[in-house]
Design a protein around this motif. Sequence first.
Motif, PDB file in Angstrom:
ATOM      1  N   SER A 115     -30.964 -41.951-136.843  1.00  0.00           N
ATOM      2  CA  SER A 115     -31.746 -43.163-136.445  1.00  0.00           C
ATOM      3  C   SER A 115     -32.745 -43.430-137.712  1.00  0.00           C
ATOM      4  CB  SER A 115     -32.491 -43.084-135.058  1.00  0.00           C
ATOM      5  OG  SER A 115     -33.185 -44.196-134.974  1.00  0.00           O
ATOM      6  N   GLU A 153     -32.970 -46.457-140.413  1.00  0.00           N
ATOM      7  CA  GLU A 153     -34.305 -47.415-140.591  1.00  0.00           C
ATOM      8  C   GLU A 153     -34.789 -47.277-141.677  1.00  0.00           C
ATOM      9  OE1 GLU A 153     -38.918 -47.438-138.464  1.00  0.00           O
ATOM     10  OE2 GLU A 153     -37.361 -46.329-137.798  1.00  0.00           O
ATOM     11  N   ARG A 184     -35.215 -50.411-144.586  1.00  0.00           N
ATOM     12  CA  ARG A 184     -36.385 -50.746-145.064  1.00  0.00           C
ATOM     13  C   ARG A 184     -36.174 -50.843-146.639  1.00  0.00           C
ATOM     14  NH1 ARG A 184     -40.474 -46.611-143.254  1.00  0.00           N
ATOM     15  NH2 ARG A 184     -39.981 -47.568-141.267  1.00  0.00           N
TER      16      ARG A 184
END
Length: 231
Positions: free
Chosen positions: A153, A157, A161
């Motif tokens: 995870s 993420e 970004r």
Amino acid sequence: MITKRNSSVPRRGRPPISRGAGLVCAAAVAAALLTGCGDDDDGGGTTTDAAKTAQTPTPAASPSAGDGSLTEDQAERKALIPKAKVGYEEALRTAVAAVDKSKPVSVELKGPADSPKWETEVATSDGAKHTVDVDAVTGKAGQARADADQDASDKTELADRLKKATVTPEQAAQTATDKTKGTVSSVELDDTDGGTPKWSVDVVSTEDWNKTTFDIDATNRKILREHVDRD
């Protein structure tokens, strides 16, 4: 036979003194005595407002960086910043070169002052992050270290970004130093509460050694927040 003088009859040549006048005189004497006690300097009387003002010491001025008194953090910055012969830009380029197909995530100048280093983080397109220490004097990179604390995870993420961040760390730092002159000591990619990526840039002024932190939108270079740390 001796006749006693009547005490109620006033003596000749001396006008009678009324009881009311005597009370007035007594009150005047008492008031004079009290006034004299109030003006006494032995501390037993009442001090006038002017005397209180004269006796109140003027508070000393608070120390500031301008008069040579630095806080602990300001002193640390003053000791560390001039020791770095390699800037953040070169440190990032060195770190990216150390990890194949990576992009910069963060860079921060750290001590001690006699051995300063840039602690950098870079990540590959899948979000896998690596830490690379770069000597702030020689520019030499240490061994790249994979972040063992990342889970799937976290990687997803970070990859998202990096993909959204169209503004480079160098562009964000330029935006910050255009607003506040100084030395860039830290740049880090993060995101806002709304999920928009942002670069947080620390700029240290070499005039007073204060640190100003800028949050800059990583999609349009807009300054989202500016905070001066005077500690």
